[in-house]
Write a protein that holds these residues in place. Structure first.
Motif, PDB file in Angstrom:
ATOM      1  N   TYR A 177      35.087  45.643  39.191  1.00  0.00           N
ATOM      2  CA  TYR A 177      35.009  44.846  40.544  1.00  0.00           C
ATOM      3  C   TYR A 177      36.046  43.953  40.714  1.00  0.00           C
ATOM      4  O   TYR A 177      36.132  43.016  41.800  1.00  0.00           O
ATOM      5  CB  TYR A 177      33.513  44.094  40.458  1.00  0.00           C
ATOM      6  CG  TYR A 177      33.709  42.990  39.019  1.00  0.00           C
ATOM      7  CD1 TYR A 177      34.262  42.118  38.872  1.00  0.00           C
ATOM      8  CD2 TYR A 177      33.075  43.561  38.060  1.00  0.00           C
ATOM      9  CE1 TYR A 177      34.496  41.060  37.981  1.00  0.00           C
ATOM     10  CE2 TYR A 177      33.058  42.913  36.797  1.00  0.00           C
ATOM     11  CZ  TYR A 177      33.878  41.662  36.755  1.00  0.00           C
ATOM     12  OH  TYR A 177      33.726  40.898  35.583  1.00  0.00           O
ATOM     13  N   CYS A 178      37.068  43.665  39.699  1.00  0.00           N
ATOM     14  CA  CYS A 178      37.978  42.337  39.858  1.00  0.00           C
ATOM     15  C   CYS A 178      39.311  42.887  40.394  1.00  0.00           C
ATOM     16  O   CYS A 178      39.753  43.736  39.955  1.00  0.00           O
ATOM     17  CB  CYS A 178      38.113  42.223  38.259  1.00  0.00           C
ATOM     18  SG  CYS A 178      39.094  40.542  38.389  1.00  0.00           S
ATOM     19  N   MET A 289      30.804  47.964  34.966  1.00  0.00           N
ATOM     20  CA  MET A 289      31.519  47.024  35.028  1.00  0.00           C
ATOM     21  C   MET A 289      32.825  46.871  34.252  1.00  0.00           C
ATOM     22  O   MET A 289      33.729  46.080  34.682  1.00  0.00           O
ATOM     23  CB  MET A 289      30.920  45.359  34.864  1.00  0.00           C
ATOM     24  CG  MET A 289      30.052  44.968  36.034  1.00  0.00           C
ATOM     25  SD  MET A 289      29.403  43.429  35.253  1.00  0.00           S
ATOM     26  CE  MET A 289      28.422  42.877  36.964  1.00  0.00           C
ATOM     27  N   PHE A 322      25.631  43.848  41.903  1.00  0.00           N
ATOM     28  CA  PHE A 322      26.426  44.782  41.664  1.00  0.00           C
ATOM     29  C   PHE A 322      26.006  46.229  42.187  1.00  0.00           C
ATOM     30  O   PHE A 322      24.781  46.511  42.405  1.00  0.00           O
ATOM     31  CB  PHE A 322      26.883  44.965  40.148  1.00  0.00           C
ATOM     32  CG  PHE A 322      28.014  45.907  39.835  1.00  0.00           C
ATOM     33  CD1 PHE A 322      29.292  45.394  40.010  1.00  0.00           C
ATOM     34  CD2 PHE A 322      27.979  46.685  39.154  1.00  0.00           C
ATOM     35  CE1 PHE A 322      30.405  46.196  39.675  1.00  0.00           C
ATOM     36  CE2 PHE A 322      28.967  47.636  38.553  1.00  0.00           C
ATOM     37  CZ  PHE A 322      30.168  47.458  38.849  1.00  0.00           C
ATOM     38  N   TYR A 350      27.988  39.893  44.352  1.00  0.00           N
ATOM     39  CA  TYR A 350      28.886  40.829  44.448  1.00  0.00           C
ATOM     40  C   TYR A 350      29.585  40.999  45.756  1.00  0.00           C
ATOM     41  O   TYR A 350      28.923  41.079  46.708  1.00  0.00           O
ATOM     42  CB  TYR A 350      28.290  42.177  44.027  1.00  0.00           C
ATOM     43  CG  TYR A 350      29.524  43.225  44.142  1.00  0.00           C
ATOM     44  CD1 TYR A 350      30.558  43.438  43.316  1.00  0.00           C
ATOM     45  CD2 TYR A 350      29.320  44.295  45.123  1.00  0.00           C
ATOM     46  CE1 TYR A 350      31.329  44.257  43.360  1.00  0.00           C
ATOM     47  CE2 TYR A 350      30.114  45.378  45.369  1.00  0.00           C
ATOM     48  CZ  TYR A 350      31.267  45.396  44.414  1.00  0.00           C
ATOM     49  OH  TYR A 350      32.178  46.574  44.356  1.00  0.00           O
ATOM     50  N   PRO A 352      32.835  43.203  47.380  1.00  0.00           N
ATOM     51  CA  PRO A 352      33.914  44.426  47.044  1.00  0.00           C
ATOM     52  C   PRO A 352      35.223  44.185  47.333  1.00  0.00           C
ATOM     53  O   PRO A 352      35.331  43.467  48.437  1.00  0.00           O
ATOM     54  CB  PRO A 352      33.011  45.646  48.067  1.00  0.00           C
ATOM     55  CG  PRO A 352      32.387  45.005  48.967  1.00  0.00           C
ATOM     56  CD  PRO A 352      31.785  43.820  48.443  1.00  0.00           C
ATOM     57  N   THR A 356      39.736  48.041  44.137  1.00  0.00           N
ATOM     58  CA  THR A 356      39.264  48.056  42.900  1.00  0.00           C
ATOM     59  C   THR A 356      38.331  49.326  42.572  1.00  0.00           C
ATOM     60  O   THR A 356      38.017  49.921  43.661  1.00  0.00           O
ATOM     61  CB  THR A 356      38.407  46.668  42.530  1.00  0.00           C
ATOM     62  OG1 THR A 356      37.295  46.792  43.816  1.00  0.00           O
ATOM     63  CG2 THR A 356      39.264  45.437  42.665  1.00  0.00           C
ATOM     64  N   SER A 358      35.031  49.555  41.818  1.00  0.00           N
ATOM     65  CA  SER A 358      33.741  49.665  42.335  1.00  0.00           C
ATOM     66  C   SER A 358      33.751  49.610  43.815  1.00  0.00           C
ATOM     67  O   SER A 358      32.847  49.689  44.426  1.00  0.00           O
ATOM     68  CB  SER A 358      32.844  48.270  41.731  1.00  0.00           C
ATOM     69  OG  SER A 358      33.730  47.118  42.318  1.00  0.00           O
ATOM     70  N   ASP A 363      28.145  49.611  48.482  1.00  0.00           N
ATOM     71  CA  ASP A 363      27.767  48.256  48.176  1.00  0.00           C
ATOM     72  C   ASP A 363      26.213  48.370  48.678  1.00  0.00           C
ATOM     73  O   ASP A 363      26.008  47.992  49.666  1.00  0.00           O
ATOM     74  CB  ASP A 363      28.633  47.364  49.017  1.00  0.00           C
ATOM     75  CG  ASP A 363      28.311  45.960  48.865  1.00  0.00           C
ATOM     76  OD1 ASP A 363      27.510  45.565  48.034  1.00  0.00           O
ATOM     77  OD2 ASP A 363      28.812  45.421  49.667  1.00  0.00           O
TER      78      ASP A 363
END
Ligand code: SAH
Ligand code: SF4
Length: 453
Positions: A177-178, A289, A322, A350, A352, A356, A358, A363
């Motif tokens: 996610y980062c 994750m 998430f 969370y 988006p 990334t 994810s 979502d």
């Protein structure tokens, strides 16, 4: 017991400060402590170059925005701030607008098209680039690395008490996610001697508390010759004469070794506080994750810390909503927090982040459901913090007094809990023992029971 290594220290020369040139700077910051530290270094650099600070951006000759894009809400604030500067730039075309922080990508052409009123974009790891619009910096560019990430704001005397010191830049993880690894690059540790010299200089300037910073602060050292680790660095910084308190954040559970935990417990300056983000309580969510550990592993690290350090407090970070997080999986996070009873939890919904992993997944948790989960955890934490703080009633804690707030002295315990108290003496920057007389989920109140030291 942990092994000791002796690392020789070399003194460093202080950079030269240029005379004041009548120009003024304004730095606007949003985001994590790393951004605050970078902004302090930018302010210190501009001050060395002869600029004076101003709190009013309309009076400044150079306005620096230090941005965060870790969640959409932060990115929106930066865009709003940038847009609000269009008018100022139109009225005073001679001012320089600079953008740094995580919004700066290596596709600067796109940024230039989006924000044509910005004069310079620079990557946070490239302070020297500021010289392109502040030529005075070239006079001391060889000394730039030695300037502390520290700036004592004359308008905020409390800033002289506690300082951040980045020790490792970037991040080698790829949590799905980062955005951080894409913007901050691979991990680069600063050499031990450079960090210790920075701490020595800060302490000589009156700083009593230092917080070592990194996205994965406890990964420090693996990329340096002889691969020292955070325990070695903690020992070296603890030995700096005059330092009262040492903290570090943010740790990654994977690198929270027995040696680091034991060293925290052994060293007198290291505060009884651990910041160890878990992000979720369900193993399947943790796997998606890409966090590289399980729920039990995180719990085990917390347990060992509590076994070795009396009165240690624990903080963690959680993301709710998430992609694909089921009600049962959310419940696992709820149960984990109920079991761990942390003193502080940073909760995030969370968001988006384009680019990334994810962000390629749907979502699929609706905004109202993310809010509900967020609120449930907030309520749980409020209850836990009420109970945990109530056990502190009547006990005495050392407080590092940061200044006054709402007519009272305010500061933090070694466990990082806010404590307010009344006292007629001038106490800013001192350590005072305070007995707790009242508690709330968010802070403690008390009365001084010692002289300041
Ligand atoms: N390096 C730290 C955290 C860095 S980002 C770690 O490993 O935990 C700071 C916090 O922002 C994270 O702990 C996470 O809770 C939150 N965060 C990061 N990306 C996010 C996203 N896409 N949506 C919501 N919260 C996010
Ligand atoms: Fe982001 Fe994960 Fe790195 Fe933390 S460890 S900065 S959450 S990628």
């Amino acid at each position: 017991m942990s092994q000791r290594r002796v690392i020789p220290l070399t003194p460093m020369a202080a950079p030269v400060r240029l005379p004041e040139n009548g120009k003024r700077f304004h730095v606007w910051t949003i985001g994590c402590q790393m951004n605050e530290a970078d902004s302090a270094k930018i302010a210190a650099t501009l001050q060395e170059a002869g600029y004076a600070p101003t709190t009013h951006e309309e009076e400044a000759d150079i306005v620096v925005l230090n941005s965060c894009v870790v969640r959409q809400a932060a990115e929106d604030k930066v865009s709003g701030k940038l847009n609000s500067l269009i008018r100022l730039k139109r009225e005073r075309p001679e001012i320089s607008v600079v953008l740094t922080g995580c919004m700066v990508t290596n596709q600067q052409e796109k940024l230039r098209q989006r924000f044509p009123h910005v004069d310079l974009f620079f990557d946070p790891s490239d302070f020297g680039k500021l010289a392109e619009i502040v030529p005075e910096i070239s006079a001391f560019s060889d000394d730039l690395a030695e300037l502390p990430h520290y700036y004592a704001d004359p308008q905020a005397p409390t800033s002289a008490i506690s300082a951040f010191v980045p020790i490792i830049y970037g991040c080698n993880f790829l949590c799905s996610y980062c955005i951080v690894p894409y913007r901050r690059g691979k991990e680069r540790s600063r050499p031990l001697v450079e960090i210790v010299a920075e701490v020595e200089r800060l302490v000589a300037g009156g700083v009593r508390e230092v917080t070592l910073l990194g996205q994965t602060v406890n990964a420090w050292g693996h990329d340096l010759p002889d691969a020292p680790n955070l325990a070695d660095l903690l020992r070296a910084v603890d030995a700096v004469p005059g330092l009262s308190r040492l903290r570090f954040l943010t740790s990654h559970p994977k690198y929270m070794s027995d040696e680091i935990i034991q060293t925290m417990a052994d060293l007198p300056t290291v505060c009884e506080h651990m910041n160890l983000p878990v992000q979720a309580g369900d193993n399947e969510v943790l796997r998606r994750m890409r966090r590289t550990y399980t729920r039990d592993y995180w719990l085990d690290r917390i347990q060992l810390t509590r076994n070795l350090m009396a009165d240690v407090t624990v903080a963690t970070d959680i993301i709710v909503g998430f992609p694909g997080e089921t009600e049962e999986q959310f419940q696992q996070t709820y149960d984990l927090l109920a079991e761990a009873r942390c003193e502080k939890v940073h909760l995030a919904m969370y968001s988006p982040r384009p680019g990334t992993l994810s962000a390629r997944w749907e979502d699929d948790i609706p905004a109202e459901e993310k809010h509900r989960r967020h609120q449930e955890l907030e309520r749980l934490q409020e209850r836990i913090q009420t109970e945990v703080h109530a056990t502190k009633l009547g006990r005495t804690y050392e407080v590092l007094v940061e200044g006054r707030s709402k007519g009272r002295w305010t500061g933090r315990t070694r466990g990082n809990t806010l404590l307010h108290f009344d006292d007629p003496r001038e106490l800013t920057g001192t350590l005072v023992d305070v007995r707790v007389t009242k508690t709330s989920p968010w802070y403690l109140m008390g009365e001084a029971v010692s002289d300041p030291r």
